[in-house]
Scaffold this motif. Structure first.
Motif, short mmCIF file in Angstrom:
data_model
loop_
_atom_site.label_atom_id
_atom_site.label_comp_id
_atom_site.label_asym_id
_atom_site.label_seq_id
_atom_site.Cartn_x
_atom_site.Cartn_y
_atom_site.Cartn_z
N LEU A 98 0.84 -1.19 0.00
CA LEU A 98 0.00 0.00 0.00
C LEU A 98 0.87 1.23 0.00
N LEU A 99 0.31 2.35 -0.40
CA LEU A 99 1.02 3.62 -0.37
C LEU A 99 0.31 4.58 0.56
N LEU A 100 1.06 5.21 1.46
CA LEU A 100 0.51 6.30 2.24
C LEU A 100 0.60 7.56 1.39
N ALA A 101 -0.53 7.98 0.86
CA ALA A 101 -0.57 9.14 -0.03
C ALA A 101 -0.84 10.40 0.78
N ALA A 102 -0.10 11.45 0.45
CA ALA A 102 -0.32 12.78 1.02
C ALA A 102 -0.40 13.76 -0.15
N ALA A 103 -0.47 15.04 0.14
CA ALA A 103 -0.71 16.04 -0.90
C ALA A 103 0.19 15.91 -2.12
N PRO A 104 1.50 15.61 -1.98
CA PRO A 104 2.34 15.48 -3.18
C PRO A 104 1.90 14.38 -4.13
N PHE A 105 1.11 13.43 -3.64
CA PHE A 105 0.63 12.34 -4.49
C PHE A 105 -0.12 12.89 -5.70
N THR A 106 -0.84 14.01 -5.53
CA THR A 106 -1.56 14.61 -6.64
C THR A 106 -0.87 15.85 -7.20
N THR A 107 -0.16 16.61 -6.36
CA THR A 107 0.48 17.82 -6.88
C THR A 107 1.66 17.49 -7.79
N TYR A 259 -3.66 16.13 3.06
CA TYR A 259 -4.44 14.93 3.38
C TYR A 259 -3.52 13.73 3.54
N PHE A 260 -4.07 12.70 4.17
CA PHE A 260 -3.40 11.41 4.29
C PHE A 260 -4.42 10.33 3.93
N ALA A 261 -4.01 9.42 3.06
CA ALA A 261 -4.91 8.37 2.59
C ALA A 261 -4.09 7.14 2.25
N LEU A 262 -4.77 6.01 2.11
CA LEU A 262 -4.12 4.79 1.63
C LEU A 262 -4.64 4.49 0.23
N VAL A 263 -3.72 4.15 -0.66
CA VAL A 263 -4.06 3.67 -2.00
C VAL A 263 -3.29 2.38 -2.25
N ALA A 264 -3.77 1.60 -3.20
CA ALA A 264 -3.16 0.31 -3.53
C ALA A 264 -2.92 0.26 -5.03
N PRO A 265 -2.11 -0.69 -5.50
CA PRO A 265 -1.94 -0.84 -6.95
C PRO A 265 -3.27 -1.11 -7.64
N LYS A 266 -3.43 -0.58 -8.83
CA LYS A 266 -4.64 -0.82 -9.61
C LYS A 266 -4.85 -2.33 -9.77
N GLY A 267 -6.08 -2.77 -9.60
CA GLY A 267 -6.37 -4.19 -9.74
C GLY A 267 -6.41 -4.94 -8.43
N THR A 268 -6.13 -4.28 -7.33
CA THR A 268 -6.23 -4.93 -6.02
C THR A 268 -7.68 -5.38 -5.80
N PRO A 269 -7.90 -6.61 -5.33
CA PRO A 269 -9.27 -7.13 -5.20
C PRO A 269 -10.16 -6.22 -4.35
#
Length: 333
Positions: A98-107, A259-269
């Motif tokens: 998993l990835l801990l996404a924060a603001a730079p994930f989109t900026t 922000y802080f969020a969790l994302v996963a690789p595309k296709g994760t069940p």
């Protein structure tokens, strides 16, 4: 001219309802069959000791307790978070990375299309954790005590105000560009390697303006070394109740949140995504976690994976518009 209008999950009645629904789901859901079959890794794309790292370790510890399985943090630094994001995008989509996404994930990919990942196409949104605004702050001798007064000063003296950020393409940089789009002002951007040296130069008077997280700048604000003009959310922050929000500054739809969020690789069940999402809803309601978030000037902000996807899409597209409107040419970080 369009403006940055990220979707916010901070509206309290909606948030409380979402948390309640997610908690019920967590109490009734069955674990995804065969998952986890080995330690779950949360990649934090910044160095140990940073705020993102602290959040990652807090979430990992709580998820370990809930899953009765090992959840570990791995720091993969570089390129303003892009290195860690690239690694997770390429990982097996089985829910163990998993990835801990924060603001730079989109900026970062908004400012640099060659960042090596697409925040929407390369990832499956899992769940939001927390959000909080930045704070606009100026050197104590700047003749402005409100954000509208600062804007008037910038219009009177185009290019005379120097603004420090933690680096090109980051949220500290792009929030300035968003303000410049909205107010049609010219403020000189000076990038640093991190917000700490920019803060010191603003205190000394070499810079006049910066934004930073509330925990990073609040001590200097309390000591009178910096003046807080506004926070970057429409409403005031409970962590700085004396500081106006953007609504009071005359820009009610200006809403920029770290922000802080969790994302996963595309296709994760989907079953694994739902399981982690439900667990996050439990985590952010734990009393010690809520206390920790409040200390960091953050609010719990969970919701469904689809809602996180909507937030990230709006945020990414909003920063892309700012980059295009300002004609920013960024080759590397």
């Amino acid at each position: 001219m369009s403006s940055l209008k990220p979707v916010s999950l901070r509206r309290r009645p909606v948030l409380q309802a979402l948390v309640a629904v997610a908690c019920v789901a967590a109490s009734t859901a069955t674990w995804a069959e065969g998952w986890p079959s080995r330690p779950v890794k949360i990649v934090v794309p910044f160095a140990p000791g940073a705020g993102t790292d602290a959040m990652g370790r807090l979430v990992a510890a709580k998820l370990s307790d809930l899953f009765k399985a090992s959840v570990v943090v791995e720091n993969r630094t570089g390129a303003s978070g892009a290195i860690g994001a690239q690694e997770v995008a390429k990982a097996a989509p089985d829910g163990h990375t998993l990835l801990l996404a924060a603001a730079p994930f989109t900026t970062v990919p908004a400012a640099l299309p060659s960042a090596g990942y697409d925040p929407m196409a390369s990832f499956a949104p899992v769940g939001m954790i927390a959000q909080g605004p930045l704070v606009w702050a100026v050197n104590k001798d700047v003749p402005a005590n409100t954000l509208p007064e600062l804007v008037a000063l910038a219009r009177k003296q185009p290019g005379a105000l120097n603004y420090g950020s933690a680096g090109v393409g980051g949220i500290n940089h792009l929030v300035l560009e968003s303000l410049k789009v909205r107010t049609r002002t010219f403020i000189t951007h000076i990038p640093y390697r991190g917000i700490a040296p920019a803060t010191l130069d603003t205190i000394s008077g070499q810079l006049q303006l910066l934004t930073g997280t509330i925990p990073a700048l609040a001590p200097h604000i309390r000591e009178g070394k910096l003046k807080a003009l506004a926070v970057t959310s429409p409403e005031r922050s409970p962590a700085l109740p004396q500081v106006p929000g953007m609504r009071e500054a005359g820009m009610p739809d200006f809403n920029v949140l770290n922000y802080f969020a969790l994302v996963a690789p595309k296709g994760t069940p989907d079953a694994v995504v739902r399981q982690i999402n439900a667990a996050l809803a439990q985590v952010v309601q734990m009393p010690d976690v809520k206390e920790r978030l409040a200390k960091d000037a953050l609010e719990p902000a969970t919701g469904t994976p689809a809602q996180l996807g909507q937030f990230l899409q709006k945020d990414f597209e909003g920063w892309q518009r700012v980059v295009q409107q300002q004609g920013l040419k960024i080759d590397a970080f």
